[in-house]
Motif scaffolding. Structure first.
Motif, mmCIF file in Angstrom:
data_model
loop_
_atom_site.group_PDB
_atom_site.id
_atom_site.type_symbol
_atom_site.label_atom_id
_atom_site.label_comp_id
_atom_site.label_asym_id
_atom_site.label_seq_id
_atom_site.Cartn_x
_atom_site.Cartn_y
_atom_site.Cartn_z
ATOM 1 N N GLY A 14 0.871 -1.169 0.000
ATOM 2 C CA GLY A 14 0.000 0.000 0.000
ATOM 3 C C GLY A 14 0.905 1.215 0.000
ATOM 4 N N GLY A 15 0.690 2.111 0.970
ATOM 5 C CA GLY A 15 1.478 3.341 1.016
ATOM 6 C C GLY A 15 2.634 3.264 1.997
ATOM 7 N N VAL A 16 2.481 3.983 3.118
ATOM 8 C CA VAL A 16 3.620 4.246 4.007
ATOM 9 C C VAL A 16 4.288 2.974 4.553
ATOM 10 C CG1 VAL A 16 4.283 5.392 6.154
ATOM 11 C CG2 VAL A 16 2.681 6.504 4.588
ATOM 12 N N ASP A 42 -7.013 3.492 -3.511
ATOM 13 C CA ASP A 42 -7.111 4.810 -2.849
ATOM 14 C C ASP A 42 -7.087 5.955 -3.851
ATOM 15 O OD1 ASP A 42 -6.394 3.006 -0.855
ATOM 16 O OD2 ASP A 42 -4.819 4.255 0.005
ATOM 17 N N PHE A 160 -10.145 8.523 5.009
ATOM 18 C CA PHE A 160 -8.791 8.412 5.548
ATOM 19 C C PHE A 160 -8.216 9.783 5.911
ATOM 20 C CE2 PHE A 160 -4.161 7.379 4.765
ATOM 21 C CZ PHE A 160 -4.061 6.340 5.677
ATOM 22 N N SER A 201 1.456 -3.650 5.173
ATOM 23 C CA SER A 201 0.455 -2.648 4.805
ATOM 24 C C SER A 201 -0.868 -3.086 5.401
ATOM 25 C CB SER A 201 0.341 -2.578 3.284
ATOM 26 O OG SER A 201 1.492 -1.965 2.734
ATOM 27 N N ASN A 202 -1.825 -2.178 5.390
ATOM 28 C CA ASN A 202 -3.157 -2.497 5.923
ATOM 29 C C ASN A 202 -3.772 -3.652 5.112
ATOM 30 O OD1 ASN A 202 -6.021 -2.438 6.290
ATOM 31 N ND2 ASN A 202 -5.842 -0.382 7.135
ATOM 32 N N PRO A 230 1.584 -5.810 9.899
ATOM 33 C CA PRO A 230 1.576 -4.378 10.208
ATOM 34 C C PRO A 230 1.049 -4.119 11.612
ATOM 35 C CG PRO A 230 -0.380 -4.914 8.954
ATOM 36 C CD PRO A 230 0.372 -6.215 9.149
ATOM 37 N N THR A 236 -1.419 -0.546 15.458
ATOM 38 C CA THR A 236 -0.697 -0.240 14.224
ATOM 39 C C THR A 236 0.391 0.773 14.538
ATOM 40 O OG1 THR A 236 -2.351 1.447 13.779
ATOM 41 C CG2 THR A 236 -2.590 -0.614 12.612
ATOM 42 N N VAL A 237 1.425 0.781 13.707
ATOM 43 C CA VAL A 237 2.456 1.809 13.848
ATOM 44 C C VAL A 237 1.844 3.149 13.431
ATOM 45 C CG1 VAL A 237 4.735 2.538 13.021
ATOM 46 C CG2 VAL A 237 4.246 0.111 13.368
ATOM 47 N N LYS A 238 0.968 3.109 12.452
ATOM 48 C CA LYS A 238 0.324 4.313 11.935
ATOM 49 C C LYS A 238 -0.928 3.845 11.187
ATOM 50 C CE LYS A 238 1.089 7.681 8.310
ATOM 51 N NZ LYS A 238 0.077 7.052 7.455
HETATM 52 P P1 GDP Z 1 -1.163 3.707 3.860
HETATM 53 O O1 GDP Z 1 -1.959 3.493 2.612
HETATM 54 O O2 GDP Z 1 -0.222 4.877 3.788
HETATM 55 O O3 GDP Z 1 -1.939 3.623 5.142
HETATM 56 O O4 GDP Z 1 -0.136 2.533 3.849
HETATM 57 P P2 GDP Z 1 -0.002 1.047 4.229
HETATM 58 O O5 GDP Z 1 -1.273 0.302 4.215
HETATM 59 O O6 GDP Z 1 1.133 0.537 3.414
HETATM 60 O O7 GDP Z 1 0.567 1.204 5.683
HETATM 61 C C1 GDP Z 1 -0.209 1.246 6.839
HETATM 62 C C2 GDP Z 1 0.215 0.133 7.746
HETATM 63 O O8 GDP Z 1 1.644 0.141 7.840
HETATM 64 C C3 GDP Z 1 -0.300 0.297 9.152
HETATM 65 O O9 GDP Z 1 -1.107 -0.814 9.443
HETATM 66 C C4 GDP Z 1 0.961 0.345 10.000
HETATM 67 O O10 GDP Z 1 0.861 -0.356 11.212
HETATM 68 C C5 GDP Z 1 1.996 -0.297 9.115
HETATM 69 N N1 GDP Z 1 3.343 0.201 9.387
HETATM 70 C C6 GDP Z 1 3.805 1.449 9.240
HETATM 71 N N2 GDP Z 1 5.095 1.503 9.630
HETATM 72 C C7 GDP Z 1 5.447 0.249 10.028
HETATM 73 C C8 GDP Z 1 6.641 -0.336 10.531
HETATM 74 O O11 GDP Z 1 7.664 0.312 10.722
HETATM 75 N N3 GDP Z 1 6.602 -1.677 10.841
HETATM 76 C C9 GDP Z 1 5.470 -2.427 10.665
HETATM 77 N N4 GDP Z 1 5.525 -3.723 10.985
HETATM 78 N N5 GDP Z 1 4.324 -1.907 10.198
HETATM 79 C C10 GDP Z 1 4.322 -0.594 9.878
#
Ligand code: GDP
Length: 323
Positions: A14-16, A42, A160, A201-202, A230, A236-238
């Motif tokens: 996904g993203g971050v 998204d 979001f 990712s989520n 994640p 969650t981390v974020k």
């Molecule tokens: P979004 O679309 O930007 O929300 O991106 P993602 O779905 O890729 O990322 C969100 C998920 O990344 C969340 O569930 C976070 O818990 C997880 N996440 C972010 N940073 C980290 C990390 O350093 N380690 C782990 N294990 N999970 C992370």
């Protein structure tokens, strides 16, 4: 013995959270050996511009251009347009930096000129010096919607960003998902991969849209697949993955993440802070491994990538022994 760097790896992201491990994998592998398949559920239009938040986060991260503090957007960004929009009482809930706007403007122009999102992403990555391949999951529009418990239907970015993930989620809807094909090279890159990694990712809104596309799950079943959790200690981390899980009546835990992917994963990595959450009866065919999965800096990202690749080697040995 094979050099792990020489492995061909496909990451689903996904993203971050996804972009962080993707960067670690890029650092760990020989240039060109990583392909990242990115969620486009998204994506949306804003001020008439085509915005692909997750694709941009992955590309900016792999190009070394991302704002590290935020995890998205560009480093050293200025916000003149956003300030001027505010003065016009225009909607400013979606933060568009000045240089980031150039990405959306040029993407929109090229889409209108008949380019596909995959072609545009490849073009941008070449200009930005990204050595990995970044593939939007599909060139066809795919929209993730959130039905709130109050009955409202929100586009994903409205939920979001505009609503800060505050409304309780009743249902996640993939609009018109049936029959949407993966972008060119998505299935062939999975077929050509030694290993597939599902980034942290989520699972419900970043990875599930990719899994919903025609042919993805059958292609994954043919490969060694590792998922990275994640969710750490129920949080969650974020972002909203844990809150979302609870609202959907699921458990917010690393074990629930594995349960979600159990049909096609062979290996699972979750955080050492979670300790020993599995007994030998839980998913016996899946190799589980704990390590530090919190990626605060590039060293952490590379460390997690190396642990993932090592587990990949174990899975590949098992596959060969079973042949
Ligand atoms: P979004 O679309 O930007 O929300 O991106 P993602 O779905 O890729 O990322 C969100 C998920 O990344 C969340 O569930 C976070 O818990 C997880 N996440 C972010 N940073 C980290 C990390 O350093 N380690 C782990 N294990 N999970 C992370």
């Amino acid at each position: 013995m094979i050099d792990v760097k020489a492995r061909k790896v496909v990451a689903l992201a996904g993203g971050v959270g996804g972009a962080k491990l993707a960067l670690g994998l890029q650092l760990a592998l020989s240039p060109g050996n990583l392909t990242v398949i990115v969620n486009t559920g998204d994506d949306f239009e804003h001020f008439g511009l085509a915005i692909s938040p997750d694709v941009d986060t992955v590309c900016y991260t792999l190009a070394g251009k991302v704002d590290i503090e935020k995890g998205w957007g560009l480093q050293g960004e200025s916000w003149n347009v956003l300030t001027a929009l505010k003065a016009l009482s225009a909607p400013t809930w979606f933060q568009l930096g000045d240089r980031d706007l150039a990405t959306h403007m040029e993407r929109t122009r090229l889409l209108q000129a008949g380019w596909s999102l995959s072609q545009i992403t490849e073009h941008f990555c070449r200009l930005w010096g990204v050595s990995s391949h970044v593939l939007p999951m599909s060139d066809q529009p795919f929209r993730t919607l959130i039905r709130t418990q109050a009955g409202e239907l929100l586009a994903f970015q409205e939920y979001f960003v505009r609503e800060h993930c505050e409304p309780s989620v009743a249902e996640i809807i993939f609009q018109h998902a049936e029959g949407i094909s993966p972008a060119p090279q998505v299935l062939s890159s999975i077929e050509a991969a030694d290993l597939v990694v599902i980034c942290p990712s989520n699972p419900w809104v970043s990875i599930d849209p990719i899994l919903a596309l025609t042919g993805i799950v059958p292609a994954l079943k043919m490969k060694p697949v590792i998922a990275v959790s994640p969710i750490i200690q129920g949080k969650t981390v974020k972002g909203p993955a844990a809150k979302m899980a609870q609202e959907l009546g699921l458990e917010a835990s690393a074990a629930a993440v594995l349960g979600h992917y159990t049909d096609f994963v062979n290996g699972f990595i979750y955080d050492q802070l979670d300790g020993d959450i599995f007994t030998s009866d839980n998913y016996p065919g899946i190799i589980k491994k704990t390590t530090n999965t919190i990626m605060k800096n590039d060293e952490d990202k590379l460390g997690l990538a190396i642990e993932t690749l090592k587990l990949g080697e174990r899975l590949l040995e098992n596959t060969q022994n079973n042949d």
